[in-house]
Design an enzyme around this catalytic site. Structure first.
Site, PDB file in Angstrom:
ATOM      1  N   ALA A 152       0.824  -1.210   0.000  1.00  0.00           N
ATOM      2  CA  ALA A 152       0.000   0.000   0.000  1.00  0.00           C
ATOM      3  C   ALA A 152       0.853   1.253   0.000  1.00  0.00           C
ATOM      4  CB  ALA A 152      -0.943  -0.001   1.204  1.00  0.00           C
ATOM      5  N   SER A 188       8.196  -3.343  -1.164  1.00  0.00           N
ATOM      6  CA  SER A 188       7.416  -3.806  -2.320  1.00  0.00           C
ATOM      7  C   SER A 188       7.644  -5.282  -2.605  1.00  0.00           C
ATOM      8  CB  SER A 188       7.774  -2.966  -3.553  1.00  0.00           C
ATOM      9  OG  SER A 188       7.500  -1.609  -3.342  1.00  0.00           O
ATOM     10  N   CYS A 238       2.724 -12.874   0.477  1.00  0.00           N
ATOM     11  CA  CYS A 238       1.946 -14.070   0.139  1.00  0.00           C
ATOM     12  C   CYS A 238       2.825 -15.162  -0.473  1.00  0.00           C
ATOM     13  CB  CYS A 238       0.837 -13.715  -0.849  1.00  0.00           C
ATOM     14  SG  CYS A 238      -0.344 -12.498  -0.240  1.00  0.00           S
ATOM     15  N   TRP A 254     -21.828 -27.324 -18.974  1.00  0.00           N
ATOM     16  CA  TRP A 254     -22.288 -26.466 -17.885  1.00  0.00           C
ATOM     17  C   TRP A 254     -21.128 -26.308 -16.910  1.00  0.00           C
ATOM     18  CZ3 TRP A 254     -26.690 -23.684 -17.184  1.00  0.00           C
ATOM     19  CH2 TRP A 254     -27.740 -23.932 -18.054  1.00  0.00           C
TER      20      TRP A 254
END
Length: 460
Positions: A14, A43, A47, A440
């Site tokens: 952020a 930066s 994860c 589907w």
């Protein structure tokens, strides 16, 4: 005229996204940017740490998107190993401590961005600070764990917690040849899923050779004669350990903000408006893991620590402090993970979430495959869907399956954001070819079954 002063606390997703976006909009003659980062790195992908530990990612530097030197080359005064220890809101300044030299000093600001992230939960229990006990929130944490693994002769790993980090670290330790035990205080692993879906994760982990103990409340860690962790103790048993990894979760890192009198929400995160401006403060913004965000499905704020959100927050903040305009409307709670070849995904509400906000709902669960059943390597998956009683509005989707299962949750995330009903979803024009999907798609099969459940209940 002197340049306007932007100060940023936090040098990861952020914070540095905000710095970079603001710099794109305004040059150094108009806007000076000073960013403080208490660690060595900027930066980077937190994860990705489990995959670095496992060896899937070959080196630490592969996780770094932009180095401090690259940021500095863009006229951003980035100060690593420097921790902000105080925010003086009235005086519009922050106090910083250089961890290398020990020097403390004040820096003034015209605009402030708080991007302090989150901290791993480390219970106040005996032995939690012993050598051999590791959290995995930062690159420094990952390196410390790898250093321990290099020095440790034993091959028994205990992972405390069975959420995303716990499950991913269990896989990492398994790949490194450890005998892995996961201690989970909940009913099933992956508490972000309903227990019936979590059971599938448990079964898959058992099949991989990972021992998962549910309902295990850790009471402490016993150490050996050398002071290192040797055993994890629960309320019912104890488990030998040569290394202990904490995957209990994270909390917003908002001690600075609290001491400065800034508003915090019910989950301990900073409260902002749609522009990511801290409520009641015209010249202070906040983003990333230290804030609370609006859950668009449940209608209340929640804390979600994900790099995807943090980078978006940074872009919005950078646009606003740089003279442009941006907003972050909220989230639907989408997440995806894996343990070895099992993919785990969810978005929207679980059953307990729907009940907590007073929603009446129906559920449907289907079994399908990732490709046409006759096509080679078609893999099984289970899809569970929640819809609002009477209206049929989609409330949530959970998916557990093999290759090709996880990213299907994105279809549901878009449908949730658009507030679609499950009946509307059945008409979605999704891509089809035998190598990619049955005629589907499994998500649409789940939508059709949910419509059928609604009709039987007399609501559709």
């Amino acid at each position: 005229m002197a340049a306007e002063r932007l100060v940023i606390i936090g040098g990861d997703a952020a914070g540095m996204s905000a710095a970079s976006q603001a710099r794109r909009l305004r040059g150094p003659d108009e806007l000076s940017i000073t960013a403080f980062e208490r660690g060595h790195f900027t930066s980077y992908s937190a994860c990705g740490i489990p995959y670095w530990v496992s060896g899937d990612v070959t080196g630490r530097d592969d996780l770094i998107a932009r180095t401090p030197e690259e940021h500095r080359a863009r006229d951003i005064d980035l100060r690593t190993r420097t921790e902000v220890t105080e925010i003086d809101v009235a005086g519009q300044r922050v106090r910083a401590l250089d961890r290398e030299s020990g020097e403390a000093y004040w820096t003034g600001y015209d605009k402030l961005v708080i991007a302090t992230g989150a901290r791993p939960v480390r219970p106040d229990l005996p032995g939690m600070d012993a050598a051999g006990v590791h959290g995995v929130q930062t690159l420094d944490d990952g390196q410390a764990l790898l250093d321990t693994l290099e020095r440790t002769e034993g091959r028994r790993a205990v992972v405390v917690g069975a959420g995303y980090i716990g499950v991913e670290m269990a896989e990492a330790m398994l790949k490194r040849g450890y005998e892995v035990t996961v201690l989970n205080r909940g009913e099933q692993p992956m508490a972000t899923l309903d227990p019936d879906m979590g059971r599938m994760v448990h079964d898959a982990m058992d099949g991989l050779g990972i021992t998962t103990v549910n309902g295990a409340e850790v009471t402490g860690i016993r150490t050996g004669p050398d002071g290192r962790a040797a055993e994890v103790v629960t309320d019912h048993a104890s488990y030998p350990a040569d290394v202990v990894v904490l995957g209990i979760g994270v909390r917003p890192e908002t001690a600075l903000a609290r001491e400065a009198g800034l508003p915090l929400g019910p989950h301990g995160g900073l409260v902002t408006d749609l522009a990511m401006r801290v409520t009641g403060h015209e010249n202070i913004w906040a983003g990333g893991d230290c804030v609370e965000v609006l859950d668009l499905v449940a209608g209340h704020t929640r804390h979600i620590a994900l790099g995807t959100h943090a980078n978006k927050h940074g872009q919005v903040i950078g646009s606003n402090v740089g003279g442009g305009y941006g907003t972050f409307p909220g989230v639907v709670g989408t997440a995806v993970s894996k343990v070895c070849d099992l993919e785990i995904a969810r978005t929207g509400l679980r059953e307990k979430d729907a009940r907590a906000v007073g929603l009446r709902y129906v559920t449907a669960t289907i079994e399908s495959t990732s490709r046409a059943g006759y096509y080679p390597d078609a893999r099984p998956m289970t899809v569970k869907m929640l819809a609002e009683y009477r209206t049929g509005r989609l409330l949530g989707v959970q998916i557990v399956g093999r290759e090709g299962a996880g990213k299907r949750v994105d279809v549901a995330a878009v449908a949730l954001t658009a507030r679609m009903t499950v009946e509307q979803m059945t008409a979605l024009d999704l891509g089809y070819a035998p190598p990619f999907s049955p005629v589907w798609d499994p998500v649409l099969v789940a939508a059709r079954k949910t419509v059928s459940v609604l009709r039987k209940a007399g609501t559709a």
